[in-house]
Design an enzyme around this catalytic site. Structure first.
Site, mmCIF file in Angstrom:
data_model
loop_
_atom_site.group_PDB
_atom_site.id
_atom_site.type_symbol
_atom_site.label_atom_id
_atom_site.label_comp_id
_atom_site.label_asym_id
_atom_site.label_seq_id
_atom_site.Cartn_x
_atom_site.Cartn_y
_atom_site.Cartn_z
ATOM 1 N N LYS A 134 17.767 -1.681 -5.923
ATOM 2 C CA LYS A 134 18.189 -2.223 -6.940
ATOM 3 C C LYS A 134 17.857 -3.584 -7.161
ATOM 4 O O LYS A 134 17.830 -4.319 -8.355
ATOM 5 C CB LYS A 134 19.758 -2.301 -6.776
ATOM 6 C CG LYS A 134 20.586 -0.824 -6.897
ATOM 7 C CD LYS A 134 20.631 -0.515 -8.472
ATOM 8 C CE LYS A 134 21.714 0.706 -8.618
ATOM 9 N NZ LYS A 134 21.647 1.217 -10.204
ATOM 10 N N ALA A 164 29.018 15.187 -8.225
ATOM 11 C CA ALA A 164 28.699 14.401 -9.389
ATOM 12 C C ALA A 164 27.536 14.788 -10.420
ATOM 13 O O ALA A 164 26.684 14.077 -10.402
ATOM 14 C CB ALA A 164 28.701 13.055 -8.980
ATOM 15 N N SER A 184 16.634 5.443 -1.015
ATOM 16 C CA SER A 184 16.854 4.223 -2.049
ATOM 17 C C SER A 184 17.706 3.214 -1.265
ATOM 18 O O SER A 184 17.841 1.900 -1.772
ATOM 19 C CB SER A 184 17.692 4.852 -3.248
ATOM 20 O OG SER A 184 18.900 5.573 -2.695
#
Length: 377
Positions: free
Chosen positions: A107, A262, A362
């Protein structure tokens, strides 16, 4: 006669030019993360795997560090000597000293691009966002490096370790209820009160371009990759990666990995329109968002497939990362490996020719309390 044909660079919120520009802009601040491999995991998967370790992502800036040292001298008539040293280092070189801040997730790429893209007038008023985790910390860190305020709206169920990261980087936390409506309403209120610039966690061209730098870096490190496995949530990461990777190699496969609890992106892909879920249920706290109107077109057009996995598969992939790769990853970060090891991947005809597979780890910001509960259950 006026040319009304659509321009390629207008098709999506980002393109290879914006990603390349982002790469140059954030170069002084963002770490080139390593790629790891494991023969053991290659044998288990029956493929050659390359792990892009964004869990090692860190922010840095170059500075000239001035150090003042007081030396107490009790055998001298003078009680102390002030020694002022000017360090212009890395250690004995001519380069300046680099201060490092661990962000622990991809991020920071998008956040840095958004922050350092602001003009001085915009930057003075700071930035605001809403996020449950890594984007919040990344934006706070990028803002810290530029010396501007960061107002971070965080839902009250956010992982403690990620909240602590925001505090550590000087972000001003504003709490919201644990739903998207409350997050957005609270962020809008802060926006109007402060005049700060909104930086959406994923539905923002600057964010998408920044995340896309990962693909340029990965393919430079491992040019033979034929498939990329990328976690998907709001779609900022996979949108940037897909645009960048397919600009370099149009034949490369880009595959999303998503929790079954999800799976809005998988459903959106199946139905051809954005599907949102009333609620989600997954250990992967970073993968609970829904696609945005800027990320959906990229996912629709450029993502070759979406593999969904159960939480137990994610936890098993985390175990492999810890025990074999010796890397600490959060559930959202381990999902790419879980996808590659799943029956859905092995039986997928689109992926039967995939041999050299790049997996994006990630993030590594693990809420250990939640992890132990999951392991014990």
């Amino acid at each position: 006669m006026e040319d009304k044909s659509p321009k390629e660079h207008k098709k999506y919120a980002a393109d290879i030019d914006s990603i390349s520009k982002a790469q140059e802009l954030i170069k002084p601040y963002v770490h080139v993360t390593p790629v790891l491999s494991s023969e053991t995991l290659n044998i288990i998967a029956g493929k050659t795997l390359f792990f892009k370790c964004e869990c090692f992502q860190k922010g840095s800036y170059i500075t000239s560090l001035k150090i003042s040292l007081w030396f107490e001298n009790f055998h001298s008539t003078e009680s102390s000597i002030l020694c002022s040293l000017q360090w212009n280092l890395a250690c004995f070189s001519q380069s300046a000293f680099s201060l490092m801040f661990i962000s622990g997730a991809f991020k920071f790429r998008g956040a840095s691009n958004a922050i350092f893209s602001l003009n001085d007038e915009q930057a003075t008023k700071g930035v605001v966002t809403h996020s449950s985790g890594n984007h919040a910390a990344a934006l706070a860190l990028a803002a810290k490096l530029r010396g501007i305020p960061a107002y971070i709206v965080i839902p009250n169920n956010a992982p403690k370790c990620k909240v602590e990261n925001v505090k550590r980087y000087g972000g001003q936390i504003i709490w919201s209820e644990a739903n998207m409506q409350s997050r957005e309403e609270t962020a809008n209120k802060v926006l109007h009160e402060t005049g700060a610039v909104l930086v959406h966690p994923y539905n923002d061209g600057r964010i998408i371009s920044g995340q896309g730098t990962l693909s340029l870096e990965f393919l430079d490190q491992v040019p033979q990759l034929d498939t990329l496995i990328v976690p998907i949530s709001g779609g900022g990461l996979i949108s940037g990666v897909a645009i960048g990777a397919k600009a370099i190699n149009p034949a490369i496969r880009v595959v999303a990995a998503e929790p079954k609890g999800a799976d809005d992106a998988a459903q959106s892909k199946a139905y051809g329109r954005i599907i949102t879920l009333a609620q989600t249920n997954t250990i992967a706290d970073g993968l609970r968002a829904s696609l945005g109107d800027l990320t959906w077109p990229v996912v629709r057009d450029l993502v070759d497939d979406i593999i969904t996995v159960e939480d137990k598969e994610i936890v098993e992939a985390m175990r492999y990362c810890y025990e074999i790769l010796k890397v600490a990853v959060e559930p959202s970060g381990a999902i790419g490996l879980a996808a590659v090891l799943s029956d859905s991947f092995r039986q997928n005809p689109v992926l039967k020719d995939s041999q050299n597979i790049g997996i994006v780890l990630s993030g590594g910001n693990v809420d250990l309390g939640v992890l132990w509960q999951s392991l014990n259950s």
